[in-house]
Enzyme design. Sequence first.
Site, PDB file in Angstrom:
ATOM      1  N   GLU A 104       0.769  -1.253   0.000  1.00 17.49           N
ATOM      2  CA  GLU A 104       0.000   0.000   0.000  1.00 17.49           C
ATOM      3  C   GLU A 104       0.792   1.291   0.000  1.00 17.49           C
ATOM      4  O   GLU A 104       0.206   2.368   0.102  1.00 17.49           O
ATOM      5  CB  GLU A 104      -1.018   0.012   1.167  1.00 17.49           C
ATOM      6  CG  GLU A 104      -2.105  -1.036   0.992  1.00 17.49           C
ATOM      7  CD  GLU A 104      -3.230  -0.952   2.019  1.00 17.49           C
ATOM      8  OE1 GLU A 104      -3.057  -0.303   3.043  1.00 17.49           O
ATOM      9  OE2 GLU A 104      -4.287  -1.572   1.783  1.00 17.49           O
TER      10      GLU A 104
HETATM   11  C1  BMA Z   1      -5.153  -3.205   4.491  1.00 19.55           C
HETATM   12  C2  BMA Z   1      -3.942  -3.997   4.885  1.00 19.55           C
HETATM   13  C3  BMA Z   1      -3.569  -3.833   6.317  1.00 19.55           C
HETATM   14  C4  BMA Z   1      -4.757  -3.644   7.201  1.00 19.55           C
HETATM   15  C5  BMA Z   1      -6.026  -4.068   6.518  1.00 19.55           C
HETATM   16  C6  BMA Z   1      -7.246  -3.859   7.358  1.00 19.55           C
HETATM   17  O1  BMA Z   1      -4.952  -1.879   4.306  1.00 19.55           O
HETATM   18  O2  BMA Z   1      -2.898  -3.841   4.004  1.00 19.55           O
HETATM   19  O3  BMA Z   1      -2.651  -2.792   6.460  1.00 19.55           O
HETATM   20  O4  BMA Z   1      -4.580  -4.334   8.359  1.00 19.55           O
HETATM   21  O5  BMA Z   1      -6.190  -3.380   5.344  1.00 19.55           O
HETATM   22  O6  BMA Z   1      -7.517  -2.505   7.589  1.00 19.55           O
END
Ligand code: BMA
Length: 826
Positions: free
Chosen positions: A428
């Site tokens: 991300e």
């Molecule tokens: C995404 C993942 C994690 C997170 C999840 C739940 O953004 O990459 O970083 O734990 O969602 O919010």
Amino acid sequence: MITRRELTDGWEFAEAGSESWLPAVVPGCVQLDLMREGQLADPFYRMNEFEAQSLEDKDWVYRTEFILSEEDLASDELVLVFEGIDTYADVTLNDVALGSTANMFVAQRFDLTEHARVGRNTLRVDLYSAVTNIHTLKQNSPLDLISSTEAARPYIRKAQYAYGWDWGPRLVQVGLWRPVRLEIVRGARVVEPFAYTRSVKDGTARLWVGAQVACYVEQALDAEVCVSLDGETKASARVPLSLVRGDMGFDLLLDVPDAQLWWPNGLGPQPLYTVTIRALSGEAVVDETRIRVGLRTIRLIQESDVEGRSFIVAINGVKVFCKGANWIPADSLLPRLTRQDYYDYIRLASEANMNMLRIWGGGIYEDPAFYDACDEMGIMVWQDFMYSCAQYPDELDWFQEAARAEAEQVVAALRNHPSIVLWCGNNENNWGFDEWWHVGQPKYLGNYVYREILPAVCAELDPSRPYWVSSPYGGEHPNCAEEGDRHQWMVWSNWQDYGLYRQDTGRFLSEFGFQAMPDWRTVLSYTAPEDRGILTPVMRSHNKMAEGSERLLRFLAGRLGLPKDLRSFVYLTQFNQAEAIKTGVEHWRLRQFMTAGALYWQLNDCWPVASWSSLDYYKRKKGLYYYTKAFFAPVLPVLQYLDGRITLHGVSDLLETAGGQAHIRAYGLDGTPRGQATVDVTLLPNQVTPLASLSPADLGIGESLRVLPVEGNSQSVPRAFNGELLDTVVYVDLTVGGAVYRNYLVFDRFRELVLRDAAVRVAKRGSTLTLTTDVPAFGVFLETDRDVDLSDNCLNLEPGREVVIRCSGDPGEVRVVHLADLVARI
Ligand code: BMA
């Protein structure tokens, strides 16, 4: 020849400056050692995690002794290897400094030849507070980096979830978390082996094999490569090494006839060949190493099409719809995970019809057992590099070097696992540049690592796999729907209803998720009686997302209704989660291969918590796990109500055309049979086939008026519905090749349906339970007195059809709950 000696004995530890030495377990960590000694309360119970955080500023010392013989010291190389030190440490042997460490993810090697002595040797490791160190690094840094949770975490090469995540506590593990051993080398050693499948043609696989050979004595060596399957040699080759003394690499191409290909779970077997690489002096083996490989090719198909660009994994030339979940570290205190734990998790993934797990970038490069199990069970691995939800200081030389060295070691260590199908730069962060931090796509802040260092290392050390910059990535915008992979978090994180999944045209959903409470027994395990309320401090502390508990309630209110009590809350949130993820997966599988993957967030947990997982920390199955088996099954029947018709589609991952029969039945919610239809069907291979289209009347569903407000407007608008349809459930059994695949359809949110109180009966014979119901029953959960495994749970029962559940042992007393009696009538 390398002789390895594990250093597991005689370890003790103390807080720095103290002489109160206590016994230690290595591999291990301070937290586990203190817990074992009764000096630290279980951080997973109630809110004990906060007390455990008081250890963060402390420094620690580990020490042991080992004996070396004259022969050991006469060897050509004597190396002390730490597979993993977490994180900042000085290593001392016999009071002489060997070196320092600052990266938890890499093995550390120290040459002992000069400092070791015959007889007793004293090894000491001084471990320094990671938190103190990173705060200093951050303070002295010329950069101003943004990150979630701990602001200084980008400065340390340590599992980022340790600083707390939206599913994990802040528990900064410290210690010698992976094995420690001596390596004693004589003559020569063969290291860094690799074997890639270059191509498979007419049943012959062309392997590209190589390794590094280090030679310490004056001798002419040959390298021999031998490929075998089940102990039988299938191909071999021998080449002279033009080397007398020193290091050299060699590589060669080798044809393996009658290649038995490695396939993802569900598509075929996972034969594993052994590649033995020997250094020979005449016929004498000077050293040898073995790797286990699978013969298979990988291609990431990215081709322009009407929606943008495809993102399809092809194995052995066959397009594979990737079905699976995201993997996070399975414990906040990692060393207590066993090889068996990893095999259990991967077995659970494969039994749920998954074929891919994504190792998420805020955790660790996993334990060897994880990859071994994936190799054996056909679970493809999407492997992130460990950078997540932060900007990283790659403008600094030391960070660039650390990133490069780490990648080189990780890629060389993991590249022979057939299960790994893709390297991915981070989690991300490229999305973050654009959407959270508004810095466009900068040269640094981590991008130099993801766009320069990592692809260069992968190209050099592992040209056999695709490298992908980030997850999500691709297209005009890192999280766009038209290209690359996508994280769908409008649902849940942005409070939107899961019906929105049906509008998502992502090409590969590498994340989407929906929270639920863990198993009821698990809730009991981390609470005292006074904590057992939906919004108590302890309960909220075991949901790490901002407004996590509020969201659980919001989504219940939106779909099912409000819970009667805490136990109802547990089951209702699990049913809601299962239905939500089912909705998404069915939609994306129906788009096969316009969408080519659905990996839900997340398979597992690192502690007992309310989260997006389908297995809780104790590997207890939530409703979602049972649903997963069905919605990821090789054949999936999907009923939909579209433009006034009830349609049936068959999604098939089978590689051949399959004939079968669909049996569709409609019932009133009061249990009255309405009508039924039987259709002979043909499922086309590896695609979606429309199987039936019926009018409600074809299934005996009549007309009656019901007025309901319409969802989604700022003001609700009354709309007339066919009340009889809203009082109906349709079931389908799709029988293909002797297996029956089931599904069902109701015509609105459960909140809007008039569910009758079902009399669900459970007949127990030994460890087999037989369930029946008088009226359609949804969200049916069995709760057993004993902690046994159930072959199925979270059921939707049809009147007149028995469902048989096998228990792994005597379940004791069995209770049953279902949606209609979990929802509060308030
Ligand atoms: C995404 C993942 C994690 C997170 C999840 C739940 O953004 O990459 O970083 O734990 O969602 O919010």
